[in-house]
Scaffold this motif. Structure first.
Motif, mmCIF file in Angstrom:
data_model
loop_
_atom_site.group_PDB
_atom_site.id
_atom_site.type_symbol
_atom_site.label_atom_id
_atom_site.label_comp_id
_atom_site.label_asym_id
_atom_site.label_seq_id
_atom_site.Cartn_x
_atom_site.Cartn_y
_atom_site.Cartn_z
ATOM 1 N N THR A 68 67.062 23.445 42.041
ATOM 2 C CA THR A 68 67.745 22.203 42.391
ATOM 3 C C THR A 68 68.213 22.308 43.841
ATOM 4 O O THR A 68 68.274 23.399 44.407
ATOM 5 C CB THR A 68 68.953 21.935 41.462
ATOM 6 O OG1 THR A 68 69.830 23.053 41.508
ATOM 7 C CG2 THR A 68 68.502 21.695 40.038
ATOM 8 N N THR A 100 64.636 20.849 18.961
ATOM 9 C CA THR A 100 64.004 20.087 20.038
ATOM 10 C C THR A 100 64.805 20.042 21.334
ATOM 11 O O THR A 100 64.236 20.283 22.399
ATOM 12 C CB THR A 100 63.665 18.661 19.550
ATOM 13 O OG1 THR A 100 62.769 18.770 18.442
ATOM 14 C CG2 THR A 100 63.028 17.835 20.646
ATOM 15 N N PRO A 101 66.112 19.765 21.319
ATOM 16 C CA PRO A 101 66.840 19.723 22.592
ATOM 17 C C PRO A 101 66.771 21.034 23.382
ATOM 18 O O PRO A 101 66.658 21.020 24.604
ATOM 19 C CB PRO A 101 68.284 19.419 22.176
ATOM 20 C CG PRO A 101 68.162 18.745 20.848
ATOM 21 C CD PRO A 101 66.970 19.379 20.195
ATOM 22 N N ALA A 102 66.814 22.176 22.692
ATOM 23 C CA ALA A 102 66.737 23.475 23.373
ATOM 24 C C ALA A 102 65.361 23.681 23.990
ATOM 25 O O ALA A 102 65.235 24.171 25.117
ATOM 26 C CB ALA A 102 67.052 24.602 22.402
ATOM 27 N N LYS A 162 61.699 21.763 30.713
ATOM 28 C CA LYS A 162 61.701 20.652 31.662
ATOM 29 C C LYS A 162 61.093 21.076 32.993
ATOM 30 O O LYS A 162 60.916 22.249 33.266
ATOM 31 C CB LYS A 162 63.102 20.074 31.830
ATOM 32 C CG LYS A 162 64.083 20.986 32.523
ATOM 33 C CD LYS A 162 65.438 20.303 32.558
ATOM 34 C CE LYS A 162 66.459 21.208 33.199
ATOM 35 N NZ LYS A 162 67.758 20.594 33.213
ATOM 36 N N HIS A 166 65.832 29.130 32.881
ATOM 37 C CA HIS A 166 66.072 28.672 31.519
ATOM 38 C C HIS A 166 65.153 29.540 30.658
ATOM 39 O O HIS A 166 63.968 29.673 30.958
ATOM 40 C CB HIS A 166 65.674 27.209 31.340
ATOM 41 C CG HIS A 166 66.497 26.263 32.144
ATOM 42 N ND1 HIS A 166 67.542 25.553 31.597
ATOM 43 C CD2 HIS A 166 66.443 25.899 33.445
ATOM 44 C CE1 HIS A 166 68.090 24.797 32.529
ATOM 45 N NE2 HIS A 166 67.433 24.986 33.669
ATOM 46 N N GLU A 168 63.887 26.849 37.392
ATOM 47 C CA GLU A 168 64.150 25.515 37.929
ATOM 48 C C GLU A 168 64.842 25.667 39.277
ATOM 49 O O GLU A 168 65.658 26.569 39.465
ATOM 50 C CB GLU A 168 65.055 24.723 36.974
ATOM 51 C CG GLU A 168 65.379 23.331 37.467
ATOM 52 C CD GLU A 168 66.315 22.572 36.546
ATOM 53 O OE1 GLU A 168 66.563 21.387 36.826
ATOM 54 O OE2 GLU A 168 66.828 23.153 35.569
ATOM 55 N N LEU A 174 63.254 21.291 24.921
ATOM 56 C CA LEU A 174 63.120 20.356 26.040
ATOM 57 C C LEU A 174 63.893 20.834 27.264
ATOM 58 O O LEU A 174 63.410 20.725 28.389
ATOM 59 C CB LEU A 174 63.586 18.963 25.624
ATOM 60 C CG LEU A 174 62.716 18.257 24.586
ATOM 61 C CD1 LEU A 174 63.350 16.930 24.187
ATOM 62 C CD2 LEU A 174 61.308 18.051 25.093
ATOM 63 N N GLU A 175 65.089 21.361 27.066
ATOM 64 C CA GLU A 175 65.888 21.870 28.188
ATOM 65 C C GLU A 175 65.177 23.027 28.873
ATOM 66 O O GLU A 175 65.153 23.125 30.093
ATOM 67 C CB GLU A 175 67.272 22.310 27.696
ATOM 68 C CG GLU A 175 68.147 22.929 28.764
ATOM 69 C CD GLU A 175 68.546 21.968 29.877
ATOM 70 O OE1 GLU A 175 68.896 22.465 30.971
ATOM 71 O OE2 GLU A 175 68.514 20.746 29.688
ATOM 72 N N THR A 176 64.570 23.906 28.090
ATOM 73 C CA THR A 176 63.880 25.064 28.646
ATOM 74 C C THR A 176 62.594 24.666 29.349
ATOM 75 O O THR A 176 62.273 25.195 30.414
ATOM 76 C CB THR A 176 63.549 26.083 27.532
ATOM 77 O OG1 THR A 176 64.763 26.410 26.856
ATOM 78 C CG2 THR A 176 62.931 27.341 28.103
ATOM 79 N N LYS A 200 62.406 18.620 39.970
ATOM 80 C CA LYS A 200 62.363 17.185 39.715
ATOM 81 C C LYS A 200 62.745 16.450 40.991
ATOM 82 O O LYS A 200 63.720 16.820 41.651
ATOM 83 C CB LYS A 200 63.343 16.812 38.595
ATOM 84 C CG LYS A 200 63.042 17.478 37.273
ATOM 85 C CD LYS A 200 63.995 17.031 36.192
ATOM 86 C CE LYS A 200 65.427 17.297 36.454
ATOM 87 N NZ LYS A 200 65.942 18.608 36.346
ATOM 88 N N ASP A 209 66.257 15.605 41.800
ATOM 89 C CA ASP A 209 67.154 16.678 42.212
ATOM 90 C C ASP A 209 67.204 16.865 43.729
ATOM 91 O O ASP A 209 68.065 17.569 44.224
ATOM 92 C CB ASP A 209 66.736 18.012 41.586
ATOM 93 C CG ASP A 209 67.096 18.101 40.112
ATOM 94 O OD1 ASP A 209 67.940 17.311 39.662
ATOM 95 O OD2 ASP A 209 66.530 18.961 39.430
#
Length: 175
Positions: free
Chosen positions: A7, A77-79, A85, A20, A5, A81-83, A89, A92
């Protein structure tokens, strides 16, 4: 699974690429002191690999299910989704300054050209192939609406569960 990612810091006009990663390990990994890698060791390995003269920030966390007897996809699921994403974006880096936006987009286009920002390996590569997902680099980005309608009809979760007898993961379809 690894996703890079990028930013943008709007204050000092700098870019911050970071990785990630989602790693699948045996549950015994956390109890095996000779193979377990501590946060400090991860930092040291990363510092050496990148040939840095400072200690980089390395944030490693385990993904745990609340129920030890059964893995709940809601816990994982949260892990995932974080990885997974988006590598870049617009929120950002886009600002009210159009000239700065044009420069940032040009910089990202040049810097990320021909870079593989998302990749899969091991078990997650198998799951990706089994689900017949588009390639993250060369997939169809045009016909997304059709895919979303079909996906909502055929949606289901897949969880990898460790089998103690076989000493391996197996894929479990849910819903």
């Amino acid at each position: 699974m690894r996703a890079t990612e990028v930013t943008f810091n709007k204050v000092d006009n700098s870019y911050h690429p970071h990785i990630h990663a989602l790693l699948c390990v045996e549950s015994s990994y956390f109890k095996d002191t000779k193979n377990y890698i501590t946060q400090k060791q991860w930092t040291s390995f990363w510092k050496r690999a990148m040939k840095l003269d400072y200690d980089p920030i390395v944030d490693v966390r385990s993904v745990k299910s609340k129920n030890k007897d059964k893995i709940d996809p809601k816990d994982v699921t949260p892990a995932v989704l974080e990885t997974a994403k988006y590598p870049v974006k617009d929120s950002d880096y886009l600002t009210d300054n159009e000239e700065q936006n044009i420069q940032v987009v040009a910089d990202l286009e040049e810097g990320l050209n021909r870079k593989r920002l998302i990749s899969y390996g091991g078990l997650l590569k198998e799951v990706h192939k089994e689900l017949n997902l588009d390639d993250v680099e060369d997939g169809d980005l045009i016909h997304t609406d059709d895919d979303e309608e079909k996906a909502s009809e055929d949606a289901f979760s897949i969880v990898a569960v460790w089998n103690w007898k076989r000493k391996n993961y197996f894929i479990k379809n849910i819903g």
